[in-house]
Design a protein around this motif. Structure first.
Motif, PDB file in Angstrom:
ATOM      1  N   TYR A  33       0.822  -1.203   0.000  1.00  0.00           N
ATOM      2  CA  TYR A  33       0.000   0.000   0.000  1.00  0.00           C
ATOM      3  C   TYR A  33       0.858   1.254   0.000  1.00  0.00           C
ATOM      4  N   CYS A  34       0.354   2.279  -0.689  1.00  0.00           N
ATOM      5  CA  CYS A  34       0.949   3.606  -0.669  1.00  0.00           C
ATOM      6  C   CYS A  34      -0.047   4.581  -0.060  1.00  0.00           C
ATOM      7  N   MET A  35       0.478   5.632   0.527  1.00  0.00           N
ATOM      8  CA  MET A  35      -0.362   6.632   1.169  1.00  0.00           C
ATOM      9  C   MET A  35      -0.509   7.840   0.272  1.00  0.00           C
ATOM     10  N   GLY A  36      -1.614   8.509   0.423  1.00  0.00           N
ATOM     11  CA  GLY A  36      -1.783   9.686  -0.411  1.00  0.00           C
ATOM     12  C   GLY A  36      -2.986  10.515  -0.048  1.00  0.00           C
ATOM     13  N   TRP A  37      -3.208  11.516  -0.858  1.00  0.00           N
ATOM     14  CA  TRP A  37      -4.324  12.432  -0.691  1.00  0.00           C
ATOM     15  C   TRP A  37      -5.149  12.480  -1.975  1.00  0.00           C
ATOM     16  N   PHE A  38      -6.446  12.418  -1.809  1.00  0.00           N
ATOM     17  CA  PHE A  38      -7.397  12.588  -2.889  1.00  0.00           C
ATOM     18  C   PHE A  38      -8.334  13.722  -2.490  1.00  0.00           C
ATOM     19  N   ARG A  39      -9.024  14.261  -3.472  1.00  0.00           N
ATOM     20  CA  ARG A  39     -10.009  15.292  -3.171  1.00  0.00           C
ATOM     21  C   ARG A  39     -11.247  15.108  -4.038  1.00  0.00           C
ATOM     22  N   GLN A  40     -12.341  15.667  -3.549  1.00  0.00           N
ATOM     23  CA  GLN A  40     -13.611  15.495  -4.249  1.00  0.00           C
ATOM     24  C   GLN A  40     -14.480  16.715  -4.034  1.00  0.00           C
ATOM     25  N   THR A  41     -15.130  17.146  -5.102  1.00  0.00           N
ATOM     26  CA  THR A  41     -16.139  18.206  -5.033  1.00  0.00           C
ATOM     27  C   THR A  41     -17.481  17.598  -5.419  1.00  0.00           C
ATOM     28  N   PRO A  42     -18.572  18.210  -4.984  1.00  0.00           N
ATOM     29  CA  PRO A  42     -19.903  17.646  -5.259  1.00  0.00           C
ATOM     30  C   PRO A  42     -20.124  17.399  -6.744  1.00  0.00           C
ATOM     31  N   GLY A  43     -20.599  16.209  -7.059  1.00  0.00           N
ATOM     32  CA  GLY A  43     -20.919  15.867  -8.435  1.00  0.00           C
ATOM     33  C   GLY A  43     -19.765  15.394  -9.265  1.00  0.00           C
ATOM     34  N   VAL A  49      -4.498  13.611  -5.747  1.00  0.00           N
ATOM     35  CA  VAL A  49      -3.741  14.847  -5.571  1.00  0.00           C
ATOM     36  C   VAL A  49      -2.242  14.529  -5.462  1.00  0.00           C
ATOM     37  N   ALA A  50      -1.904  13.625  -4.571  1.00  0.00           N
ATOM     38  CA  ALA A  50      -0.502  13.263  -4.373  1.00  0.00           C
ATOM     39  C   ALA A  50      -0.418  11.903  -3.697  1.00  0.00           C
ATOM     40  N   LEU A  51       0.582  11.129  -4.082  1.00  0.00           N
ATOM     41  CA  LEU A  51       0.826   9.825  -3.469  1.00  0.00           C
ATOM     42  C   LEU A  51       2.308   9.699  -3.146  1.00  0.00           C
ATOM     43  N   ILE A  52       2.607   8.875  -2.147  1.00  0.00           N
ATOM     44  CA  ILE A  52       3.991   8.643  -1.760  1.00  0.00           C
ATOM     45  C   ILE A  52       4.165   7.172  -1.404  1.00  0.00           C
ATOM     46  N   ASP A  53       5.288   6.579  -1.828  1.00  0.00           N
ATOM     47  CA  ASP A  53       5.495   5.181  -1.497  1.00  0.00           C
ATOM     48  C   ASP A  53       6.468   5.068  -0.317  1.00  0.00           C
ATOM     49  N   SER A  54       6.764   3.851   0.061  1.00  0.00           N
ATOM     50  CA  SER A  54       7.592   3.617   1.248  1.00  0.00           C
ATOM     51  C   SER A  54       9.011   4.145   1.088  1.00  0.00           C
ATOM     52  N   ALA A  55       9.469   4.266  -0.151  1.00  0.00           N
ATOM     53  CA  ALA A  55      10.817   4.772  -0.401  1.00  0.00           C
ATOM     54  C   ALA A  55      10.860   6.286  -0.518  1.00  0.00           C
ATOM     55  N   GLY A  56       9.683   6.895  -0.443  1.00  0.00           N
ATOM     56  CA  GLY A  56       9.627   8.348  -0.545  1.00  0.00           C
ATOM     57  C   GLY A  56       9.383   8.866  -1.939  1.00  0.00           C
ATOM     58  N   TYR A  57       9.195   7.950  -2.902  1.00  0.00           N
ATOM     59  CA  TYR A  57       8.854   8.390  -4.261  1.00  0.00           C
ATOM     60  C   TYR A  57       7.479   9.051  -4.232  1.00  0.00           C
TER      61      TYR A  57
END
Length: 128
Positions: A33-43, A49-57
């Motif tokens: 698994y990788c961690m990250g941020w997503f965003r959503q607006t109505p409809g 938005v951005a993702l990062i893996d365990s190595a910092g990529y």
């Protein structure tokens, strides 16, 4: 199971900055698994938005490159999103996520939502 809790959203004027934080607990067995941020607006669909893996990529959406920075503190199991030069079009609900790393380069997530982990979301509003 992975639990994700975001904080740090709010309202800001265009050009301002905000820092989102996410605290992760638990563990996801099996896939990477990788961690990250997503965003959503109505409809609209949730967008990466951005993702990062365990190595910092890291990988960023074109719309936020040069303005947003994703980082993590492995010792604290924290994920961050530093947002600068905010624009009204950045207004959205922002979600911390853990998704399969196979989706890292495309900033996507599994169609089977049981494969994804989401926080409850934190609202970011940018006034013009």
């Amino acid at each position: 199971q992975v639990q994700l809790v975001e904080s740090g959203g709010g309202s800001v004027q265009a050009g301002g900055s905000l820092r989102l934080s996410c605290t992760a607990s638990g563990s996801a067995s099996g896939y990477h698994y990788c961690m990250g941020w997503f965003r959503q607006t109505p409809g609209k669909e949730r967008e990466g938005v951005a993702l990062i893996d365990s190595a910092g990529y890291t990988n960023y959406a074109d719309s936020v490159k040069g303005r947003f920075t994703i980082s993590k503190d492995n010792a604290k199991n924290n994920l961050y999103l530093q947002m600068s030069s905010l624009k009204p079009e950045d207004t959205a609900m922002y979600y911390c996520a853990a998704v399969y790393c196979a989706f890292l380069r495309k900033l996507q997530y599994s169609d089977d939502d049981s494969d994804n982990y989401w926080g409850q979301g934190t609202q970011v509003t940018v006034a013009s």
